[in-house]
Design an enzyme around this catalytic site. Structure first.
Site, PDB file in Angstrom:
ATOM      1  N   TYR A 145      51.187  58.132   9.070  1.00 18.08           N
ATOM      2  CA  TYR A 145      50.906  58.257   7.915  1.00 18.08           C
ATOM      3  C   TYR A 145      50.934  58.037   6.631  1.00 18.08           C
ATOM      4  CZ  TYR A 145      47.483  61.877   9.374  1.00 18.08           C
ATOM      5  OH  TYR A 145      46.228  62.750  10.109  1.00 18.08           O
ATOM      6  N   ASP A 228      47.575  68.856  23.269  1.00 19.05           N
ATOM      7  CA  ASP A 228      46.386  68.346  23.796  1.00 19.05           C
ATOM      8  C   ASP A 228      46.212  69.557  24.343  1.00 19.05           C
ATOM      9  OD1 ASP A 228      48.449  67.225  25.765  1.00 19.05           O
ATOM     10  OD2 ASP A 228      46.860  66.330  27.098  1.00 19.05           O
ATOM     11  N   ASP A 252      48.114  67.825  10.721  1.00 21.50           N
ATOM     12  CA  ASP A 252      47.431  67.734  10.194  1.00 21.50           C
ATOM     13  C   ASP A 252      45.455  68.667  10.610  1.00 21.50           C
ATOM     14  OD1 ASP A 252      45.579  67.071   8.030  1.00 21.50           O
ATOM     15  OD2 ASP A 252      45.448  64.486   8.392  1.00 21.50           O
TER      16      ASP A 252
END
Ligand code: NAD
Length: 366
Positions: A145, A228, A252
């Site tokens: 980010y 995952d 997030d």
């Protein structure tokens, strides 16, 4: 322990102002009945600032935050207003800007299942019966980010392309891992660090540093999971998680998953703090433009964010617990906003009413 606190209040867009009004009711109780001296000053941020100042992060808002002990934030984002997302980034210019400016590198979200609203979780009863009590620690001022990013044009291939960069240095990983271990030490002594070290170099570094930090905390058990697999395990067996440690982008996503399994994003508060206990406190969800101005948004995440402010910035642990208990009691009494209602026996209440009920319970507790 702080009795006096200056809060910069940034209600923002969408449901932000509606849910913030409910937090104000709690602040009123804290000042009048609990004899705290909390003063609030409001500032514009996001699209609501754009209309007035032609920027999503006015200087007056930045100064207001600098002069305060903490920031109580609502949410930002309003699809109904024109905004060029290719040229600008609402999040990067406002919320991410504040995070970086105040070095709010540590994000804490406590996803706890309230037993009285089990039915609003999408998970099966046999999974929920084991309970959910997860603290998600997310690195907040590094990673993709904040890395280099661009949309560009490749003349040779005659095509547009874009890139974002995930980048972490060892110190950034070390300081967030150290906090996660400290928190785990006071809880069930189990950390799950989440990465994608089978593919990403940044995750390889992440895993190495976390392992090094773990040597300082021999009593805490460390597990590593690829992201995952982690999203699957959180759904299948949430009770096996105690403290989750993740990078900015993985946190997030995973913290929203944690919000969903405890019933609603409207229930999950969030604290973003720096080394000096300065913090920005906000609901985990966004501005929910689909339900704005309908008086149906859940104000609990906003109220619990205020509770986190009392805990982390003001060190008022007992009063913070009283706010949490008042929320719990309102739910036990059967009061539900629309997002957490599940049976006809429960008492449906509006945003406003939920704020009234929780503040009345808090008054009684004194
Ligand atoms: P969102 O969190 O706003 O909404 C997702 C879903 O959750 C919607 O159905 C919404 O109605 C519901 N929801 C959210 N908060 C709720 C509450 N308190 N009570 C009841 N229901 C609630 O996410 P989105 O739709 O992806 O994004 C909407 C806008 O919010 C976008 O502009 C996005 O950029 C912004 N956003 C802001 C923040 C922030 O301010 N920190 C975080 C995430 C998204």
């Amino acid at each position: 322990m702080l009795k006096k606190c200056k809060i910069a209040v940034l209600p923002g867009d969408g449901i932000g102002p509606e849910v913030m009004n409910q937090a104000y009711k709690i602040i009123d109780v804290l000042n009048k009945k609990y004899f705290l001296k909390i003063s609030c000053k409001e500032f514009l941020v996001g699209h609501s600032a754009l209309k007035e100042y032609n920027t999503v992060m006015p200087l007056s808002t930045i100064y207001g935050c600098e002069e305060s002990n903490a920031i109580l934030f609502g949410s930002i984002g309003d699809y109904s207003l024109k905004y060029d997302y290719r040229k600008n980034s609402l999040e990067k210019e406002s919320l991410l800007f504040i995070r970086k400016k105040f070095n709010l590198f540590c994000n804490i979200r406590h996803a706890k299942l309230y037993s009285s609203i089990k039915d609003s979780s999408p998970l099966k009863k046999n999974i929920l019966d084991k309970g959910i009590d997860i603290v998600c620690i997310r690195e907040l001022t590094g990673g993709i980010y904040f890395g280099n990013s661009k949309i560009k044009y490749d003349k040779n291939m005659n095509i547009e392309y874009a890139f974002d960069t995930e980048r972490y240095n060892k110190q950034e990983v070390y300081r967030i891992a150290d906090i996660a271990f400290k928190i785990a030490k006071k809880r069930r002594k189990h950390i799950t660090s989440i990465d994608k070290s089978n593919v990403l170099k940044s995750s390889i570094l992440w895993r190495e540093v976390v392992k090094n930090v773990s040597h300082n905390y021999p009593e805490v058990k460390l597990n590593n999971l690829y992201v995952d697999n982690a999203v699957m395990q959180i759904i299948k067996n949430p009770s096996s998680f105690d403290v989750i440690l993740c990078s900015n982008i993985f946190g997030d996503i995973i913290s929203d998953e944690c919000a969903a399994i405890i019933g609603s994003i409207g229930m999950l508060p969030s604290a973003s703090i720096n080394e000096n206990k300065f913090g920005l406190y906000e609901p985990s969800g966004g501005s929910a433009p689909d339900i704005k101005n309908l008086n149906i948004a859940n104000p609990i995440a906003q109220i619990l964010s205020l509770s986190m402010l009392l805990k982390y910035t003001m060190n008022q642990i007992e009063i913070s617990k009283k706010i949490d208990d008042s929320v719990n009691e309102a739910l036990k009494l059967g009061y539900r906003t629309k997002d957490i209602i599940s049976s006809s026996h429960e008492n449906y209440v509006s945003t406003e009413k939920m704020g009234d009920i929780i503040s009345e319970i808090l008054i009684e507790k004194k």
